[in-house]
Design a protein around this motif. Structure first.
Motif, PDB file in Angstrom:
ATOM      1  N   VAL A 272       0.892  -1.158   0.000  1.00 58.77           N
ATOM      2  CA  VAL A 272       0.000   0.000   0.000  1.00 58.77           C
ATOM      3  C   VAL A 272       0.932   1.211   0.000  1.00 58.77           C
ATOM      4  O   VAL A 272       1.720   1.392   0.926  1.00 58.77           O
ATOM      5  N   PRO A 273       0.863   2.016  -1.026  1.00 58.01           N
ATOM      6  CA  PRO A 273       1.801   3.140  -1.132  1.00 58.01           C
ATOM      7  C   PRO A 273       1.663   4.131   0.022  1.00 58.01           C
ATOM      8  O   PRO A 273       0.580   4.326   0.571  1.00 58.01           O
ATOM      9  N   ALA A 274       2.776   4.763   0.363  1.00 55.34           N
ATOM     10  CA  ALA A 274       2.759   5.827   1.370  1.00 55.34           C
ATOM     11  C   ALA A 274       1.950   6.997   0.832  1.00 55.34           C
ATOM     12  O   ALA A 274       1.913   7.233  -0.377  1.00 55.34           O
ATOM     13  N   PRO A 275       1.292   7.720   1.711  1.00 53.05           N
ATOM     14  CA  PRO A 275       0.477   8.847   1.252  1.00 53.05           C
ATOM     15  C   PRO A 275       1.354  10.004   0.780  1.00 53.05           C
ATOM     16  O   PRO A 275       2.533  10.086   1.109  1.00 53.05           O
ATOM     17  N   ALA A 276       0.738  10.903   0.076  1.00 51.57           N
ATOM     18  CA  ALA A 276       1.416  12.136  -0.315  1.00 51.57           C
ATOM     19  C   ALA A 276       1.774  12.914   0.949  1.00 51.57           C
ATOM     20  O   ALA A 276       1.083  12.796   1.972  1.00 51.57           O
ATOM     21  N   PRO A 277       2.832  13.702   0.901  1.00 53.56           N
ATOM     22  CA  PRO A 277       3.228  14.455   2.098  1.00 53.56           C
ATOM     23  C   PRO A 277       2.099  15.297   2.697  1.00 53.56           C
ATOM     24  O   PRO A 277       1.989  15.394   3.916  1.00 53.56           O
ATOM     25  N   GLU A 278       1.251  15.855   1.870  1.00 56.88           N
ATOM     26  CA  GLU A 278       0.147  16.674   2.386  1.00 56.88           C
ATOM     27  C   GLU A 278      -0.829  15.829   3.207  1.00 56.88           C
ATOM     28  O   GLU A 278      -1.302  16.251   4.259  1.00 56.88           O
TER      29      GLU A 278
ATOM     30  N   LYS B 276      -1.527  16.002   7.353  1.00 56.76           N
ATOM     31  CA  LYS B 276      -2.863  16.115   7.927  1.00 56.76           C
ATOM     32  C   LYS B 276      -3.134  14.985   8.928  1.00 56.76           C
ATOM     33  O   LYS B 276      -3.601  15.217  10.040  1.00 56.76           O
ATOM     34  N   TYR B 277      -2.813  13.749   8.550  1.00 52.50           N
ATOM     35  CA  TYR B 277      -3.071  12.586   9.389  1.00 52.50           C
ATOM     36  C   TYR B 277      -2.253  12.638  10.685  1.00 52.50           C
ATOM     37  O   TYR B 277      -2.801  12.512  11.777  1.00 52.50           O
ATOM     38  N   PHE B 278      -0.935  12.805  10.562  1.00 50.02           N
ATOM     39  CA  PHE B 278      -0.089  12.769  11.755  1.00 50.02           C
ATOM     40  C   PHE B 278      -0.283  14.011  12.623  1.00 50.02           C
ATOM     41  O   PHE B 278      -0.175  13.937  13.852  1.00 50.02           O
ATOM     42  N   GLY B 279      -0.612  15.125  12.015  1.00 46.48           N
ATOM     43  CA  GLY B 279      -0.940  16.305  12.798  1.00 46.48           C
ATOM     44  C   GLY B 279      -2.194  16.080  13.631  1.00 46.48           C
ATOM     45  O   GLY B 279      -2.252  16.446  14.801  1.00 46.48           O
ATOM     46  N   ALA B 280      -3.182  15.432  13.024  1.00 47.47           N
ATOM     47  CA  ALA B 280      -4.414  15.111  13.762  1.00 47.47           C
ATOM     48  C   ALA B 280      -4.130  14.118  14.882  1.00 47.47           C
ATOM     49  O   ALA B 280      -4.650  14.263  15.992  1.00 47.47           O
TER      50      ALA B 280
ATOM     51  N   GLU C 190      -3.288  12.945  21.075  1.00 48.08           N
ATOM     52  CA  GLU C 190      -2.477  12.206  22.043  1.00 48.08           C
ATOM     53  C   GLU C 190      -1.233  12.977  22.475  1.00 48.08           C
ATOM     54  O   GLU C 190      -0.726  13.821  21.743  1.00 48.08           O
ATOM     55  N   VAL C 191      -0.781  12.636  23.670  1.00 44.83           N
ATOM     56  CA  VAL C 191       0.494  13.121  24.188  1.00 44.83           C
ATOM     57  C   VAL C 191       1.249  11.888  24.670  1.00 44.83           C
ATOM     58  O   VAL C 191       0.639  10.921  25.133  1.00 44.83           O
ATOM     59  N   ASP C 192       2.567  11.893  24.537  1.00 42.74           N
ATOM     60  CA  ASP C 192       3.314  10.731  24.999  1.00 42.74           C
ATOM     61  C   ASP C 192       3.867  10.974  26.402  1.00 42.74           C
ATOM     62  O   ASP C 192       3.929  12.115  26.859  1.00 42.74           O
ATOM     63  N   PRO C 193       4.222   9.892  27.111  1.00 45.94           N
ATOM     64  CA  PRO C 193       4.712  10.049  28.479  1.00 45.94           C
ATOM     65  C   PRO C 193       5.921  10.971  28.586  1.00 45.94           C
ATOM     66  O   PRO C 193       6.032  11.731  29.548  1.00 45.94           O
ATOM     67  N   ASP C 194       6.827  10.932  27.622  1.00 40.29           N
ATOM     68  CA  ASP C 194       8.024  11.766  27.692  1.00 40.29           C
ATOM     69  C   ASP C 194       7.675  13.250  27.671  1.00 40.29           C
ATOM     70  O   ASP C 194       8.206  14.027  28.463  1.00 40.29           O
TER      71      ASP C 194
END
Length: 142
Positions: A9-15, A19-23, A28-32
């Motif tokens: 499954v190809p990686a998504p376009a940077p845009e 959007k996905y990782f920003g959302a 979420e917040v990580d313990p660190d």
């Protein structure tokens, strides 16, 4: 030529990835990041919420957390909470969804929320401090 399974499954376009990782980071917040804020005294603007049962909270909790079991969240039990703050919900681990259920209930009640990745198990595994009567044997208890 055989395609690597990783790229079936190809990686998504940077845009789209932005959007996905920003959302994802908005939710979420990580313990660190959380422990660094606590150690630096950056505690304005959010409250840490243990969403498991009171006995789990008494056994082990993140310093400064409040206990608000997701099963008990109602308009009445949350009326005292400041709606200007962000509520960072956590539970036992990735194997428990009490934090997700608590974050959902708080959001439905009009609060801004995030979830702590990995719960208190990830917190303890990273060697971060806990308060409580007995830190061994962390369990779901939701």
């Amino acid at each position: 030529m055989t395609t690597a399974r990783t790229l079936t499954v190809p990686a998504p376009a940077p845009e789209a990835a932005t959007k996905y990782f920003g959302a994802e980071l908005a939710f979420e917040v990580d313990p660190d990041d959380l422990v660094r804020d606590l150690e630096a005294g950056h505690t304005d603007g959010y409250v840490i919420v243990e969403t498991r049962a009171p006995e789990a909270f008494e056994a082990a909790r993140i310093p400064g957390a409040i206990n608000l079991p997701y099963r008990d969240m109602t308009a009445e039990t949350t009326a005292h909470l400041d709606r200007q703050l962000v509520y960072v919900c956590y539970c036992e681990s990735i194997h428990c969804n009490a934090a997700t259920k608590g974050a959902l209930k708080l959001a439905q009640l009009g609060f801004r929320v995030k979830r702590l990745s990995g719960g208190i198990t990830a917190w303890i595994s990273a060697g971060y401090p806990v308060e409580g009567a007995a830190t061994p044997g962390i369990r779901c208890a939701c």
